[in-house]
Design a protein around this motif. Structure first.
Motif, mmCIF file in Angstrom:
data_model
loop_
_atom_site.group_PDB
_atom_site.id
_atom_site.type_symbol
_atom_site.label_atom_id
_atom_site.label_comp_id
_atom_site.label_asym_id
_atom_site.label_seq_id
_atom_site.Cartn_x
_atom_site.Cartn_y
_atom_site.Cartn_z
ATOM 1 N N LYS A 188 -2.738 -31.280 40.102
ATOM 2 C CA LYS A 188 -1.845 -30.256 39.600
ATOM 3 C C LYS A 188 -1.971 -28.957 40.397
ATOM 4 O O LYS A 188 -3.075 -28.468 40.625
ATOM 5 N N SER A 229 -2.682 -24.950 45.262
ATOM 6 C CA SER A 229 -2.696 -26.410 45.255
ATOM 7 C C SER A 229 -4.108 -26.912 45.551
ATOM 8 O O SER A 229 -4.417 -27.277 46.689
ATOM 9 N N ASP A 236 0.826 -32.367 44.040
ATOM 10 C CA ASP A 236 1.672 -32.157 42.874
ATOM 11 C C ASP A 236 3.100 -31.986 43.382
ATOM 12 O O ASP A 236 3.613 -30.868 43.518
ATOM 13 N N THR A 239 5.833 -29.975 41.159
ATOM 14 C CA THR A 239 5.725 -28.514 41.123
ATOM 15 C C THR A 239 6.085 -27.905 42.468
ATOM 16 O O THR A 239 6.793 -26.887 42.533
#
Length: 317
Positions: A188, A229, A236, A239
């Motif tokens: 994430k 990141s 991710d 996103t």
């Protein structure tokens, strides 16, 4: 003395990895610590002092370290194996690939001196470690930003099933993410700052530099978003695509790594495959063997200092 990447006067925490591993081991008896003669220089000595019966000193033999870690994992342990990033990725690559990764063993490789975090020259500067490890199927790659990121990454690594490679910040590690409601999760990315003019996607210490650059550019009425990141593989993608697709922004990818094979190329490939057309640039180390010297001088020389990042953005907007 272990050199720190912290700026003068910046808040730091000592050995966050070592202390987090001790805390984890209190709850997870299967956690063991292993190193190749570098416990003091990877902060694993703290674990060794707390759990001497669960600490294994393999000597200056990184291939043996990785092979033994794989064997420990097959017996149900969760080995955290530490060494310098150059030794893990260059010297022990075949053992990581064949012993650990092919069998998807639960080994956590914690590699100090990633990228340009030492002035000792190419023998110790792991400027290509992410590129090397990204090619291994099933290998998760983490690049924490600060002490908080590192502390939270340790239990997440243990909870993750499979091999993990973490770029380790050691010694007195800066505290950066305390002012954000931050929670580390594998896979994430987290938007730390909003901005209308520039989006910086960064990992590791470059997230700290991106936040500093955003603060400086705000004085010029340049609004900079910062997307952290900490997981480089798997990215991710959702996103990153959502943030990069916002119109009218320069997209900069910043990493403490060669421009070849790391986060910059991973993001560029993602954007191209998804036909996201943006004004794109990078802040990364050159595809070269770097000089030895003082870190501040080298960071300026090779373009990964805050000042160099700010100057690049000013030229581009």
């Amino acid at each position: 003395m272990i050199a720190s990447i912290a700026e003068e006067g910046q808040e730091t925490r000592a050995a966050p990895f070592g202390h987090a591993l001790v805390k984890l081991a209190e709850q997870r008896p299967e956690v063991v610590g292993m190193t190749a003669d570098l416990s003091k220089y990877t902060d694993l000595h703290i674990f060794a002092q707390a759990y001497p019966d669960r600490f294994f000193q393999m000597g200056m033999a990184e291939q043996l370290l990785m092979g033994a870690a794989g064997g420990m994992a097959k017996e149900g342990f969760i080995p955290f194996a530490t060494t310098y990033a150059v030794f893990a990725t260059r010297r022990a690559y075949d053992f990581i690939h064949q012993v650990i990764a092919e069998e998807h063993l639960n080994v956590k490789i914690c590699a100090a001196l990633p990228g340009l975090t030492t002035g000792y020259g190419p023998s110790h500067q792991a400027t290509e470690d992410v590129a090397i490890m990204r090619g291994i199927p099933g290998m998760t790659i983490l690049d924490p930003c600060d002490a908080i990121d590192t502390e939270q990454a340790v239990p997440a690594m243990a909870a993750h099933d499979g091999p993990v490679y973490m770029r380790l910040l050691r010694g007195k590690v800066p505290v950066v993410l305390d002012r954000y409601n931050y929670q580390f999760r594998i896979g994430k990315a987290v938007l730390l700052e909003e901005g209308r003019d520039v989006l910086i996607i960064a990992s590791g210490l470059m997230t700290m530099r991106a936040l500093e650059a955003a603060k400086q550019l705000r004085k010029d009425n340049v609004s900079v978003a910062v997307l952290h990141s900490p997981t480089i593989k798997p990215l991710d993608e959702e996103t990153i695509l959502a943030q990069a697709a916002k119109p009218g922004r320069l997209v900069i990818v910043a990493e403490n790594h060669s421009s070849v094979g790391g986060l910059c190329e991973a993001v560029a490939s993602l954007l191209m495959r998804n036909r996201v057309n943006v004004d794109f640039d990078t802040v990364a180390l050159p595809d070269a063997f770097l000089d030895a010297g003082a870190l501040p001088t080298l960071h300026d020389r090779y373009g990964i200092s805050t000042a160099a990042m700010v100057e690049k953005i000013r030229r581009r907007i």
